[in-house]
Design an enzyme around this catalytic site. Sequence first.
Site, PDB file in Angstrom:
ATOM      1  N   GLU A   1       0.842  -1.189   0.000  1.00  0.00           N
ATOM      2  CA  GLU A   1       0.000   0.000   0.000  1.00  0.00           C
ATOM      3  C   GLU A   1       0.877   1.239   0.000  1.00  0.00           C
ATOM      4  O   GLU A   1       2.101   1.158   0.106  1.00  0.00           O
ATOM      5  CB  GLU A   1      -0.964  -0.019   1.191  1.00  0.00           C
ATOM      6  CG  GLU A   1      -2.021  -1.118   1.084  1.00  0.00           C
ATOM      7  CD  GLU A   1      -3.132  -0.982   2.115  1.00  0.00           C
ATOM      8  OE1 GLU A   1      -3.127   0.010   2.864  1.00  0.00           O
ATOM      9  OE2 GLU A   1      -3.999  -1.859   2.163  1.00  0.00           O
TER      10      GLU A   1
ATOM     11  N   HIS B   1      -8.561  10.108   1.970  1.00  0.00           N
ATOM     12  CA  HIS B   1      -8.248   8.960   1.123  1.00  0.00           C
ATOM     13  C   HIS B   1      -8.499   9.346  -0.327  1.00  0.00           C
ATOM     14  O   HIS B   1      -9.548   9.905  -0.658  1.00  0.00           O
ATOM     15  CB  HIS B   1      -9.116   7.758   1.509  1.00  0.00           C
ATOM     16  CG  HIS B   1      -8.568   6.459   1.029  1.00  0.00           C
ATOM     17  ND1 HIS B   1      -8.554   6.114  -0.303  1.00  0.00           N
ATOM     18  CD2 HIS B   1      -8.023   5.415   1.693  1.00  0.00           C
ATOM     19  CE1 HIS B   1      -8.017   4.910  -0.436  1.00  0.00           C
ATOM     20  NE2 HIS B   1      -7.679   4.473   0.752  1.00  0.00           N
TER      21      HIS B   1
ATOM     22  N   ARG C   1      -0.798   9.298   0.805  1.00  0.00           N
ATOM     23  CA  ARG C   1      -2.194   9.636   0.546  1.00  0.00           C
ATOM     24  C   ARG C   1      -2.430  11.135   0.421  1.00  0.00           C
ATOM     25  O   ARG C   1      -3.263  11.574  -0.371  1.00  0.00           O
ATOM     26  CB  ARG C   1      -3.079   9.051   1.653  1.00  0.00           C
ATOM     27  CG  ARG C   1      -3.219   7.547   1.543  1.00  0.00           C
ATOM     28  CD  ARG C   1      -4.019   6.972   2.690  1.00  0.00           C
ATOM     29  NE  ARG C   1      -4.242   5.535   2.506  1.00  0.00           N
ATOM     30  CZ  ARG C   1      -4.833   4.751   3.403  1.00  0.00           C
ATOM     31  NH1 ARG C   1      -5.254   5.259   4.544  1.00  0.00           N
ATOM     32  NH2 ARG C   1      -5.002   3.469   3.156  1.00  0.00           N
TER      33      ARG C   1
ATOM     34  N   HIS D   1     -11.019  10.462   5.641  1.00  0.00           N
ATOM     35  CA  HIS D   1     -10.840   9.045   5.961  1.00  0.00           C
ATOM     36  C   HIS D   1     -10.347   8.789   7.378  1.00  0.00           C
ATOM     37  O   HIS D   1     -10.903   7.960   8.091  1.00  0.00           O
ATOM     38  CB  HIS D   1      -9.863   8.434   4.954  1.00  0.00           C
ATOM     39  CG  HIS D   1      -9.690   6.948   5.069  1.00  0.00           C
ATOM     40  ND1 HIS D   1     -10.746   6.076   4.991  1.00  0.00           N
ATOM     41  CD2 HIS D   1      -8.580   6.189   5.258  1.00  0.00           C
ATOM     42  CE1 HIS D   1     -10.309   4.831   5.108  1.00  0.00           C
ATOM     43  NE2 HIS D   1      -9.003   4.869   5.294  1.00  0.00           N
TER      44      HIS D   1
ATOM     45  N   ARG E   1      -0.787   9.392   8.434  1.00  0.00           N
ATOM     46  CA  ARG E   1      -0.725   7.972   8.777  1.00  0.00           C
ATOM     47  C   ARG E   1      -0.211   7.130   7.610  1.00  0.00           C
ATOM     48  O   ARG E   1      -0.653   7.278   6.479  1.00  0.00           O
ATOM     49  CB  ARG E   1      -2.120   7.493   9.175  1.00  0.00           C
ATOM     50  CG  ARG E   1      -2.240   6.000   9.417  1.00  0.00           C
ATOM     51  CD  ARG E   1      -3.666   5.628   9.728  1.00  0.00           C
ATOM     52  NE  ARG E   1      -4.539   5.810   8.585  1.00  0.00           N
ATOM     53  CZ  ARG E   1      -5.171   4.818   7.950  1.00  0.00           C
ATOM     54  NH1 ARG E   1      -5.001   3.585   8.342  1.00  0.00           N
ATOM     55  NH2 ARG E   1      -5.955   5.069   6.934  1.00  0.00           N
TER      56      ARG E   1
END
Length: 566
Positions: free
Chosen positions: A124, A238, A283, A344, A379
């Site tokens: 990811e 997100h 992100r 998100h 994050r």
Amino acid sequence: MELNNGFNKNDIYSTNWDVVVIGAGAAGLMTSLELPSNLKILLLNRNTSKRSSSRWAQGGMAAVTRIEDSEDIHALDTIKAGAGLCDPEAVQMFVESAPRLVDRLLKLGMEFDRTSGKLSTTLEAAHTHRRVLHVKDRTGKALVDVLNEQVEQRANVLHQRGIRVTQIWVERGRCLGVQVLDGPALRWIKSKAVVLATGGGGHLFANTTNPTQAAGEGIALAWRAGALIEDLEFFQFHPTALKLDDAPSFLISEALRGEGAVLVDSLGESPVDHLEGKDLASRDQVSRALFKAMRKQKVDHIGLDVKSINVEDIEARFPSIFQRCRELGLDPLKEVIPVAPSAHYWMGGVATNLKAKTNIEGLFAIGEVACTGLHGANRLASNSLMECLVFANQMRNIELNDFETPLISISNSSFKKENLRFSRNDGPKYLTNEIEKLRRLCWREAGVDRSQKGMCEALAKVKRDHENLLNEPLLNLVFSQSKDEINGFDEIARRDLNLLLDLSNRQQSSSLMLEACLFRKESRGGHFRDDYPTSVPFWQCHTRQVKGKDIHTRPVSEITVGSKNL
């Protein structure tokens, strides 16, 4: 609803509880499992359904399980994504604990996907190695189901749904319990410790991947109680949430891009080709790139092309996503999936040390409601579910308030039947509309792109509306109720009170977020301001808010091994 054999509902108000856990997502459930078995634990869930942000989590859980990976590399990836604000000791504890928690989950019955008998991992955003464990594209649901099954077997835990915590009881800097709205009754419960596990605040924004209850309620509860709040300006948007007219937002997992899916704009070109990590850049970078492309091309979405994925059976790997798309008339194997950035994950929250303790004795916070220092300004993907477990694991050695907490005598409590009403006849419609207007305001002024003028105007309006709302008699009753009172409401008053609490908590959390966004005059991680578009060394620090004091900062380095200075 009674879920355990050790207690029944009548025990709620006649038991001297050791710990009250607020919230029954992954953080609350795991906390209930990790607390010592000799403690009497009350797990409160305001929902009657099984909805939670944890259950909605698709991607997976990050932990080092492959020989070519290492905890040091996982730590470096986390720190790089955190844009200079990760607390090193929090990161170190997390990456070292994560593999052990994977083993713990396997023993509890978690069945991660496997390839040739070994745990499967995917890639990811901002990870340099494949370390994200998963259960197809519904890892959160699988985790919550396993934890819930284990909690139901614990005789020392009473899990109750449909009970809402309305205040945290604090006297002389110690947490003594909670105030709850249990059906038509408003009353108090004593305990020697309280654990906030209420989740985040994505639903403060009009566009979000979060369920309705993720609206910052835990932040509002903690702030009113005098807890320190950190880093609320940092919200992760997100990049890929489903964007269709008249269809609710739905997360399209980053794991699709990890397996080879690519983003394409309305011209068929990549909107992220200029980023170092391209489709798998962090992100915040991807979300801003998509936002910029959409604004330039005057469209409301970007395409996600999954046709190039090399997975042999892509539908078996992502069944929920494909099913949802087809229910809405989309065939991802024949057309691009329309996506757009959505709110998100909140990196900020209630400030805790590495044992999940807040600055209030006996009050703890775990999961997205907490700010542990792990995530910094942004994050790293799939660190959050594991963070719930790592910090819940710290509850094995919980320190309870070291004094006796006498029961509130039920027989001596005075019951008052209230006939109060919300001041407007169109109460439910008005309050629901106000919530939606607030969500649109937060998205417009505190979303992916922020500016001084818009946020100043928004903050002034939210504060003004909040002050007016606090004059409502129903809310006044909540905040002024004595500990030996039980107030009862009819159905209309109970309904209006719930909506008043929803709006009040959203206003409180939104105003705290806007205040933090205005205070930080730079762009970093999940916080981007078009009037201050670059990062500044001066701002390499955490922001802090607490009731009765001006917003201030804390250095990233202000930490000692095992315990963050609070």
